[in-house]
Design an enzyme around this catalytic site. Sequence first.
Site, PDB file in Angstrom:
ATOM      1  N   SER A 230       0.837  -1.200   0.000  1.00 23.72           N
ATOM      2  CA  SER A 230       0.000   0.000   0.000  1.00 23.72           C
ATOM      3  C   SER A 230       0.871   1.248   0.000  1.00 23.72           C
ATOM      4  CB  SER A 230      -0.891  -0.035   1.252  1.00 23.72           C
ATOM      5  OG  SER A 230      -1.169   1.252   1.720  1.00 23.72           O
TER       6      SER A 230
ATOM      7  N   ASP B  56      -8.950   7.058  14.012  1.00 20.05           N
ATOM      8  CA  ASP B  56      -9.083   6.927  12.558  1.00 20.05           C
ATOM      9  C   ASP B  56      -9.795   5.613  12.260  1.00 20.05           C
ATOM     10  OD1 ASP B  56      -8.883   7.514   9.889  1.00 20.05           O
ATOM     11  OD2 ASP B  56      -6.827   6.820   9.683  1.00 20.05           O
TER      12      ASP B  56
HETATM   13  P1  ADP Z   1      -2.083   4.351   6.234  1.00 15.95           P
HETATM   14  O1  ADP Z   1      -3.562   4.175   6.048  1.00 15.95           O
HETATM   15  O2  ADP Z   1      -1.757   5.422   7.222  1.00 15.95           O
HETATM   16  O3  ADP Z   1      -1.341   4.482   4.955  1.00 15.95           O
HETATM   17  P2  ADP Z   1      -2.137   1.667   7.323  1.00 15.95           P
HETATM   18  O4  ADP Z   1      -1.480   1.240   8.589  1.00 15.95           O
HETATM   19  O5  ADP Z   1      -3.616   1.750   7.331  1.00 15.95           O
HETATM   20  O6  ADP Z   1      -1.478   3.028   6.880  1.00 15.95           O
HETATM   21  O7  ADP Z   1      -1.672   0.677   6.191  1.00 15.95           O
HETATM   22  C1  ADP Z   1      -2.083   0.838   4.859  1.00 15.95           C
HETATM   23  C2  ADP Z   1      -2.575  -0.473   4.297  1.00 15.95           C
HETATM   24  O8  ADP Z   1      -1.551  -1.446   4.338  1.00 15.95           O
HETATM   25  C3  ADP Z   1      -3.714  -1.072   5.073  1.00 15.95           C
HETATM   26  O9  ADP Z   1      -4.950  -0.594   4.609  1.00 15.95           O
HETATM   27  C4  ADP Z   1      -3.554  -2.546   4.836  1.00 15.95           C
HETATM   28  O10 ADP Z   1      -4.157  -2.906   3.608  1.00 15.95           O
HETATM   29  C5  ADP Z   1      -2.056  -2.698   4.687  1.00 15.95           C
HETATM   30  N1  ADP Z   1      -1.468  -3.119   5.970  1.00 15.95           N
HETATM   31  C6  ADP Z   1      -0.971  -2.327   6.935  1.00 15.95           C
HETATM   32  N2  ADP Z   1      -0.506  -3.052   7.958  1.00 15.95           N
HETATM   33  C7  ADP Z   1      -0.705  -4.338   7.638  1.00 15.95           C
HETATM   34  C8  ADP Z   1      -0.439  -5.583   8.289  1.00 15.95           C
HETATM   35  N3  ADP Z   1       0.148  -5.642   9.483  1.00 15.95           N
HETATM   36  N4  ADP Z   1      -0.787  -6.716   7.649  1.00 15.95           N
HETATM   37  C9  ADP Z   1      -1.381  -6.671   6.432  1.00 15.95           C
HETATM   38  N5  ADP Z   1      -1.647  -5.544   5.782  1.00 15.95           N
HETATM   39  C10 ADP Z   1      -1.329  -4.375   6.360  1.00 15.95           C
HETATM   40 MN    MN Z   2      -5.053   3.195   6.995  1.00 15.70          MN
END
Ligand code: ADP
Ligand code: MN
Length: 509
Positions: A264, A410
């Site tokens: 992501s 959030d």
């Molecule tokens: P942000 O929204 O601030 O960019 P996130 O922590 O929500 O950061 O992470 C973005 C995306 O990455 C999440 O929506 C998810 O799809 C994926 N992701 C984040 N952490 C994990 C994890 N530990 N395991 C699997 N997917 C993850």
């Molecule tokens: Mn997020």
Amino acid sequence: RAQMDPVGIAATAVPDAGPGPGWQSKCPWGAPKTASISCSLAEVMSEQLAKELQLEEENAAFPEVVAVAEGPFITGENIDTSSDLMLAQMLQMEFDREYDAQLRREEKKFNGDSKVSISFENYRKVHPFDSDSSEDEVDWQDTRHDPYRADKPTTTPKKGFIGKGKDITTKHDEVVCGRKNTARMENFAPGFQVGDGIGMDLKLSNQVFNALKQHAYSEERRSARLHEKKEHSTAEKAVDPKTRLLLYKMVNAGMLETITGCISTGKESVVFHAYGGKSATEDDKVIPPECAIKVFKTTLNEFKNRDKYIKDDYRFKDRFSKLNPRKIIRMWAEKEMHNLTRMQTAGIPCPQVVILKKHILVMSFIGQDQVPAPKLKDVKLNSEDMKKAYYQILDMMQRLYKECKLVHADLSEYNMLWHDGKVWLIDVSQSVEPTHPHGLEFLFRDCRNVSQFFQKAGVAEALNERELFNAVSGLNITADNEHFFSFFLNHGKKVSTFSSDGDPPIYDE
Ligand code: ADP
Ligand code: MN
């Protein structure tokens, strides 16, 4: 292109790159470490700084995004072949810094006490906030097995020779060829500082020579671009060289096996998938077979929007004012780590913290075989599972509030994953304690998101936002206290500037 571009590794300075003080003193171009730049909150928010940071961000930008489908971009193999090269590039960085220091001295001498001064800024090699040597740099340099000590020079297959009989010199003769390369290095782009390689009989391997040459040219182009002040749209999705180096180190230290690619790219962070390595972390934690690596981005936009989450958090209050911008970004990662740890303790399903390195947080991966678990907004659940998910979230919200003393801040179907038949909470870097000046406001917003999602999903049992707010907080805000909520409702609009174009959406109607 998924493979590492070795030249790209050091497109800008890598100040924490040396294996330690011993290496420093041996380095022919070694410059004394520049003092870390600290600044006040006012400075942090200043436009001048905004420009500098933006510029730096552009410098650090990598032109390509790594996609999962294209295969691993950091593995044990591609590190080994480039460590020699990296070392050379680090040396170059040291030299660039020394050059800049000299430039500053000359600038000072030139300007003297004059009221009108001339800036040599544009002639600098390294930008101000790249010189980020601080006490926490020590962590990697102090490890016994430093992954960056050059073990053996990389040799190329032997082909081609000059001379006759006994005097044959193959073009890969390391000593002769090395000296020749050093001499040729003097003829890189004009103004490219190469140091006194000949004087100290430096021998450069072909690989290093070619990479440095490439580096010199790309630096030239980069420099030209910068001075033209062009927009760099690719900066958004990039991983800067410093981050790349830190990731390298984790792989080289055996903590991670392979970093397969990007899951992501959000506004505030980039998340990668990795396979866990065999060696344990420094504090003897076993590494999960699959990991998620969250890299916090260092662009100022996000950072400006988010500062209220951290500067009003008493846990970070003392530190906020004393830190330079880079450290403030690291605090986001640190905050996420602490919050996840609290949640883990309370038994809330969430990623488990593996290790924190500066602005990089490694945690367990929610998902399987490189496929991340779907977000609640993307998964089609039958009504039974949907109801189950709702009750689980209600329970998680209550535990988060009462046991962890946290408000997610959030919470929405964007930050809940569906995995193993249950809901997992993620993305807690912005979570605050309920006593935070905006704590209850954030909680109300979370409740509104959750309640609306489940009502739309047809869960008849779902409490409305106010009931949910009461159920989570244990407060009993009744119709008599209507103004309490209307304050949130009106105020909420201004507060939810959190994300204007990325996820998660803020429901403001
Ligand atoms: P942000 O929204 O601030 O960019 P996130 O922590 O929500 O950061 O992470 C973005 C995306 O990455 C999440 O929506 C998810 O799809 C994926 N992701 C984040 N952490 C994990 C994890 N530990 N395991 C699997 N997917 C993850
Ligand atoms: Mn997020």
